[in-house]
Design a protein around this motif. Structure first.
Motif, PDB file in Angstrom:
ATOM      1  N   LYS A 390       0.821  -1.220   0.000  1.00 40.59           N
ATOM      2  CA  LYS A 390       0.000   0.000   0.000  1.00 40.59           C
ATOM      3  C   LYS A 390       0.859   1.277   0.000  1.00 40.59           C
ATOM      4  O   LYS A 390       0.377   2.350   0.360  1.00 40.59           O
ATOM      5  N   GLN A 391       2.102   1.174  -0.433  1.00 41.48           N
ATOM      6  CA  GLN A 391       2.994   2.325  -0.485  1.00 41.48           C
ATOM      7  C   GLN A 391       3.016   2.893  -1.904  1.00 41.48           C
ATOM      8  O   GLN A 391       3.099   2.147  -2.884  1.00 41.48           O
ATOM      9  N   THR A 392       2.961   4.233  -1.991  1.00 44.54           N
ATOM     10  CA  THR A 392       3.001   4.908  -3.289  1.00 44.54           C
ATOM     11  C   THR A 392       4.265   5.749  -3.394  1.00 44.54           C
ATOM     12  O   THR A 392       4.590   6.510  -2.476  1.00 44.54           O
ATOM     13  N   THR A 393       4.980   5.606  -4.489  1.00 46.75           N
ATOM     14  CA  THR A 393       6.162   6.425  -4.744  1.00 46.75           C
ATOM     15  C   THR A 393       5.965   7.197  -6.044  1.00 46.75           C
ATOM     16  O   THR A 393       5.201   6.783  -6.920  1.00 46.75           O
ATOM     17  N   GLU A 394       6.667   8.334  -6.149  1.00 47.23           N
ATOM     18  CA  GLU A 394       6.597   9.164  -7.345  1.00 47.23           C
ATOM     19  C   GLU A 394       7.914   9.098  -8.090  1.00 47.23           C
ATOM     20  O   GLU A 394       8.983   9.263  -7.495  1.00 47.23           O
ATOM     21  N   VAL A 395       7.822   8.861  -9.399  1.00 44.70           N
ATOM     22  CA  VAL A 395       8.998   8.809 -10.262  1.00 44.70           C
ATOM     23  C   VAL A 395       8.895   9.950 -11.268  1.00 44.70           C
ATOM     24  O   VAL A 395       7.905  10.029 -12.004  1.00 44.70           O
ATOM     25  N   PRO A 396       9.871  10.873 -11.315  1.00 44.69           N
ATOM     26  CA  PRO A 396       9.785  11.987 -12.270  1.00 44.69           C
ATOM     27  C   PRO A 396       9.753  11.484 -13.717  1.00 44.69           C
ATOM     28  O   PRO A 396      10.436  10.527 -14.071  1.00 44.69           O
ATOM     29  N   LEU A 397       8.948  12.143 -14.546  1.00 38.79           N
ATOM     30  CA  LEU A 397       8.908  11.863 -15.975  1.00 38.79           C
ATOM     31  C   LEU A 397       9.552  13.019 -16.733  1.00 38.79           C
ATOM     32  O   LEU A 397       9.540  14.169 -16.272  1.00 38.79           O
ATOM     33  N   ASN A 398      10.088  12.711 -17.894  1.00 39.90           N
ATOM     34  CA  ASN A 398      10.711  13.737 -18.731  1.00 39.90           C
ATOM     35  C   ASN A 398       9.654  14.419 -19.590  1.00 39.90           C
ATOM     36  O   ASN A 398       8.881  13.767 -20.279  1.00 39.90           O
ATOM     37  N   ASN A 399       9.601  15.758 -19.537  1.00 37.10           N
ATOM     38  CA  ASN A 399       8.675  16.560 -20.339  1.00 37.10           C
ATOM     39  C   ASN A 399       9.403  17.008 -21.595  1.00 37.10           C
ATOM     40  O   ASN A 399      10.257  17.897 -21.550  1.00 37.10           O
ATOM     41  N   SER A 400       9.071  16.398 -22.731  1.00 37.57           N
ATOM     42  CA  SER A 400       9.762  16.714 -23.984  1.00 37.57           C
ATOM     43  C   SER A 400       9.132  17.889 -24.723  1.00 37.57           C
ATOM     44  O   SER A 400       9.652  18.320 -25.747  1.00 37.57           O
ATOM     45  N   GLY A 401       7.990  18.369 -24.231  1.00 38.37           N
ATOM     46  CA  GLY A 401       7.260  19.404 -24.949  1.00 38.37           C
ATOM     47  C   GLY A 401       6.191  18.850 -25.852  1.00 38.37           C
ATOM     48  O   GLY A 401       5.383  19.601 -26.409  1.00 38.37           O
ATOM     49  N   LYS A 402       6.160  17.518 -25.995  1.00 35.43           N
ATOM     50  CA  LYS A 402       5.098  16.878 -26.787  1.00 35.43           C
ATOM     51  C   LYS A 402       4.574  15.611 -26.112  1.00 35.43           C
ATOM     52  O   LYS A 402       3.492  15.144 -26.429  1.00 35.43           O
ATOM     53  N   ASP A 403       5.382  15.039 -25.176  1.00 39.24           N
ATOM     54  CA  ASP A 403       4.924  13.884 -24.425  1.00 39.24           C
ATOM     55  C   ASP A 403       5.727  13.776 -23.128  1.00 39.24           C
ATOM     56  O   ASP A 403       6.613  14.607 -22.850  1.00 39.24           O
ATOM     57  N   PHE A 404       5.408  12.752 -22.328  1.00 43.84           N
ATOM     58  CA  PHE A 404       6.069  12.551 -21.044  1.00 43.84           C
ATOM     59  C   PHE A 404       6.575  11.104 -21.021  1.00 43.84           C
ATOM     60  O   PHE A 404       5.798  10.159 -21.205  1.00 43.84           O
ATOM     61  N   THR A 405       7.878  10.934 -20.798  1.00 49.80           N
ATOM     62  CA  THR A 405       8.471   9.605 -20.875  1.00 49.80           C
ATOM     63  C   THR A 405       9.277   9.306 -19.615  1.00 49.80           C
ATOM     64  O   THR A 405       9.750  10.207 -18.922  1.00 49.80           O
ATOM     65  N   GLY A 406       9.428   8.028 -19.339  1.00 48.74           N
ATOM     66  CA  GLY A 406      10.209   7.596 -18.185  1.00 48.74           C
ATOM     67  C   GLY A 406      10.192   6.091 -18.099  1.00 48.74           C
ATOM     68  O   GLY A 406       9.743   5.385 -19.022  1.00 48.74           O
ATOM     69  N   SER A 407      10.684   5.562 -16.999  1.00 50.54           N
ATOM     70  CA  SER A 407      10.720   4.114 -16.827  1.00 50.54           C
ATOM     71  C   SER A 407      10.468   3.759 -15.373  1.00 50.54           C
ATOM     72  O   SER A 407      10.652   4.578 -14.469  1.00 50.54           O
ATOM     73  N   PHE A 408      10.054   2.520 -15.168  1.00 46.54           N
ATOM     74  CA  PHE A 408       9.751   1.997 -13.842  1.00 46.54           C
ATOM     75  C   PHE A 408      10.440   0.648 -13.701  1.00 46.54           C
ATOM     76  O   PHE A 408      10.290  -0.238 -14.539  1.00 46.54           O
ATOM     77  N   LYS A 409      11.231   0.498 -12.627  1.00 49.18           N
ATOM     78  CA  LYS A 409      11.930  -0.756 -12.381  1.00 49.18           C
ATOM     79  C   LYS A 409      11.179  -1.559 -11.337  1.00 49.18           C
ATOM     80  O   LYS A 409      10.911  -1.076 -10.241  1.00 49.18           O
TER      81      LYS A 409
END
Length: 602
Positions: A390-409
Motif C-alpha cells: 500500500k505504499q506509493t512512490t513518485e517517479v519523475p517523468l521527462n517533459n519533452s514538450g510533446k509527451d512525457f516519458t520515463g521508466s519503472f523498475k
C-alpha cells in the motif's frame, strides 16, 4: 478447375484465418472509433444533491446554507450535458427529482426553484437519504459521466419509534459499500450553525467512498467548498484570486487564461452584499454580462460568472462592492485535455529487476497536443503504488514538450498499479491506472484466448461449396469494408506539414495585427480556421473553413459565407482548394468588417 481435398482444406484454412484477422481488425477499428468519440467530449457529471430536511436543521442550518450550496453547485455545472438530481429526506424521502440533463439555463432555474420548495419535517435518518441517492445514480447513470453524491447534513439521526439505530447503521453501511463498489464518491458538507455537528459520521461516509468531508456554519465558505468538490471530482484546480475590500468603486482583478484548451472559466464571487461586475477581454473589449458566451448567476450569498471558450490572455474582471465589504474570488478552469498512457506490450510477463519504459500524452479531441504554452510549466510524474504494501512512490517523468516519458523498475515480486500525473498552476490530470503483476506464475499483462480444440472432419462427406463460395463473397465484402475503414482512419490521422502565418485587418481602420505563426504539425486529420484563431467568438463564422493535409500542401474547404481570394481573384473552395508553399489568400468575413490574410509555408 477441379480442386483436391488437400487444396480445399488449405483454402478453408486461409479463409478461416483471414476471417479471424479481419474480424479482429474490424473490432480494433471499432474500439478506436469509440475511444475517439469518447475523447471528443468534455467531462460530464451525474450528481445527486441530498439534503437533510428535518426540523433539527432549523438550528444547525439557520441561514439555509444548504439551499445556497445546492444552488451554487447547479450554477457551477456545465451549460449543457451535466445531469443533476435532488433528494430531501427526513426519516423518509420527502421530495425527489430524478437526474435531469441540463440543456439550458431554464433547466437550472427549475432545479433551483425545486430547492426553494423543500419543506422540513420531524425525524431524520441519514441512511434513508444516502440509500435513495445511490439508487437514483444507479438507475440514471450514463456512460462517460462521472457520478457523485453531495450530502448536506448535521450528521445526527432522530429516529421514530419504529426504527432502531442498529437498523439505520446497517442500512447506511450497505448503502456506503454499494456506492464504493460503483465508484460513486460521496462528498459531505457538515452544517454546524448550532455546534452540534456529528463530524465523525460524515467523515467516515466520505472516506469510505473516496470522497471528501467539509464543515461550515455560514455561507462564507461555500465558494471554497464547492470549488474543491468540483476540482477533486473532475481533476481540476482551484485558483484563489486576490480578494478585495469594497470601496464603492470598480476595482480590477486579473483573470489569466493560460492557453487555448480552456473550455470554461468559472469565477465565483462571494460577498455579504450585492456586487456589480464588468468583464473585459485581452483585446480590450468589454463583454456584456450575461451574453451568448457568458453565463451569470447570483443569489443572496454568491455571484458566479462562467465564460465559455475564453480567449487566451489576461482578462480584466472589474468588481464594485459596498464600502468595507470583504469580497473573495475563486477561479476554476475546465480543460478539454485528457492524459493517456500508452498501453503496455501484450502477452508479456514481468519479474523483479525488469525495467518498463512508459510514455503518456496530452490529448484534445483525440489528437495529441504539442502546445508550448500548455507544456512549458507542467510537472510530470509517474505514481507507482505497491498493492501489497500500500505504499506509493513518485517517479519523475521527462517533459519533452510533446509527451512525457520515463521508466519503472520492478523492485519486488508484487502487484503494482501505475498511472501518470501532470499538473501546473491551473490544472492537473491523471491517466487511467495500469496493473502490473510481477508475482511468480502471474498471467501476462493482456489475456489471450485459449486455443480451440481441433475438430475431426469426415472426409467422406462432400464439401459445402455453396457455403464456401458464400463465405468467400462475404470475405471479399468484409475485406473491402475493412480496407475502407482503414483508409478512413489513415485519412483521419494523417499529419500536417508546415505552418500558417495569420494577420487580421480591420477594414474600417485599416489596422493590422502582428503576424501570428501557427504550427500545423500538432494537428491530425483536419483543423478548423476557428481553432487557429483560438476560437474567438467574433470569428465564429470561420468554424466552417476546414484544412486537411495534402502532399506537401494543405487542402482548404469552405462551407461558410466568407469570400476567399487569391491574387485578387475570388475562388470557390466548397469542394476543396489546394494551398502550396508560399500561397497567400485573403478571407473576407461577412458578420464583422474584418479580413484574414493567411500564408501557407510548408
Amino acid at each position: 478447375m477441379r480442386m483436391t481435398k488437400k487444396k480445399s482444406k488449405m483454402l478453408l484454412s486461409i479463409i478461416g484465418l483471414s476471417l479471424i484477422l479481419l474480424v479482429g481488425m474490424a473490432g480494433n477499428a471499432l474500439t478506436l472509433a469509440t475511444t475517439f468519440a469518447a475523447s471528443n467530449t468534455e467531462p460530464k457529471i451525474d450528481a445527486v444533491l441530498t439534503i437533510d430536511a428535518s426540523t433539527s436543521m432549523n438550528e444547525s442550518d439557520k441561514g439555509k446554507v444548504a439551499n445556497e450550496a445546492m444552488k451554487m453547485f447547479i450554477d457551477m455545472t456545465s451549460v449543457q450535458g451535466d445531469k443533476i438530481g435532488i433528494i430531501s429526506y427526513t426519516d423518509q424521502v420527502v421530495r425527489e427529482k430524478a437526474l435531469l440533463k441540463i440543456n439550458s439555463s431554464k433547466d437550472k432555474d427549475d432545479l433551483k426553484a425545486f430547492i426553494d420548495q423543500v419543506a422540513r419535517g420531524p425525524y431524520t435518518d441519514i441512511a434513508v437519504g444516502v440509500s435513495e441517492a445511490v439508487k437514483v445514480i444507479e438507475s440514471g447513470k450514463e456512460a462517460g459521466h462521472y457520478p457523485l453524491i453531495v450530502l448536506l447534513s448535521d450528521g445526527n439521526n432522530s429516529l421514530n419509534a419504529n426504527r432502531t439505530q442498529e437498523q439505520s447503521d446497517l442500512e447506511l453501511q450497505e448503502a456506503v459499500k454499494k456506492a464504493a463498489d460503483l465508484n460513486i464518491p460521496i462528498y459531505t458538507i457538515g452544517l454546524n450553525a448550532d455546534g452540534q455537528l456529528n463530524k465523525d459520521v460524515l467523515e467516515k461516509i466520505a472516506k469510505d467512498t473516496n470522497g471528501k468531508s467539509f464543515v461550515t456554519s455560514s455561507a462564507d465558505s461555500l465558494p471554497q467548498i464547492l470549488s474543491e468538490i468540483f476540482a477533486n471530482h473532475l481533476k481540476l484546480k482551484v485558483i484563489p484570486l486576490k480578494g478585495i475590500v469594497g470601496n464603492g468603486q470598480f476595482q480590477d482583478v486579473t483573470i489569466t487564461i493560460p492557453n487555448a484548451n480552456v473550455l470554461e472559466a468559472n469565477i465565483s464571487i462571494m460577498s455579504a452584499k450585492p456586487i456589480e461586475a464588468k468583464l473585459i477581454d485581452p483585446a480590450g473589449k468589454e463583454h456584456q454580462i450575461p451574453s451568448d458566451d457568458i453565463v451569470y448567476s447570483k443569489s443572496s450569498a454568491y455571484s458566479l460568472i462562467k465564460i465559455a471558450k475564453p480567449d487566451m490572455g489576461d482578462w480584466k474582471l472589474q468588481v464594485k462592492g459596498s464600502s468595507k465589504d470583504q469580497i473573495d474570488i475563486n477561479l476554476i478552469f475546465n480543460y478539454d485535455v485528457q492524459l493517456v498512457m500508452d498501453a503496455l506490450p501484450g502477452g508479456k510477463t514481468y519479474k523483479p529487476g525488469d525495467t518498463i519504459d512508459l510514455r503518456a500524452q496530452l490529448l484534445s479531441n483525440g489528437q495529441s497536443l504539442a502546445d508550448e504554452d500548455l507544456f512549458k510549466n507542467v510537472k510530470s510524474t509517474l505514481l507507482v503504488t505497491d498493492l501489497d504494501t500500500k505504499q506509493t512512490t513518485e517517479v519523475p517523468l521527462n517533459n519533452s514538450g510533446k509527451d512525457f516519458t520515463g521508466s519503472f523498475k520492478v523492485a519486488e515480486a508484487h502487484e503494482y498499479e501505475i498511472k501518470a500525473k501532470v499538473e501546473d498552476a491551473s490544472f492537473f490530470r491523471e491517466s487511467d491506472p495500469v496493473l502490473i503483476n510481477a508475482k511468480p506464475g502471474a498471467k501476462p499483462s493482456s489475456s489471450t484466448s485459449a486455443t480451440p480444440a481441433p475438430v475431426t472432419k469426415d472426409d467422406s462427406k462432400p464439401l459445402p461449396w455453396g457455403y464456401i463460395l458464400g463465405g468467400l463473397g462475404s470475405l471479399i465484402l468484409l475485406l473491402v469494408a475493412v480496407l475502407y475503414i482503414m483508409a478512413m482512419m489513415k485519412k483521419a490521422n494523417k499529419g500536417f506539414y508546415g505552418q500558417v502565418v495569420i494577420e487580421i485587418r480591420d477594414e474600417d481602420t485599416e489596422e493590422r495585427t502582428s503576424p501570428q505563426y501557427k504550427k500545423l504539425t500538432g494537428f491530425k486529420g483536419k483543423v478548423k480556421l476557428h481553432q487557429l484563431l483560438q476560437l474567438a467568438p467574433e470569428f465564429a463564422e470561420t468554424d466552417k473553413i476546414i484544412f486537411t493535409p495534402g502532399r506537401d500542401s494543405v487542402i482548404m474547404y469552405n462551407q461558410s459565407e466568407c469570400l476567399i481570394e487569391k491574387s485578387g481573384r475570388a475562388f470557390d473552395a466548397s469542394k476543396g482548394k489546394e494551398l502550396k508553399n508560399n500561397d497567400r489568400i485573403k478571407i473576407t468575413l461577412q458578420k464583422v468588417n474584418k479580413s484574414i490574410w493567411l500564408d501557407y509555408i510548408s
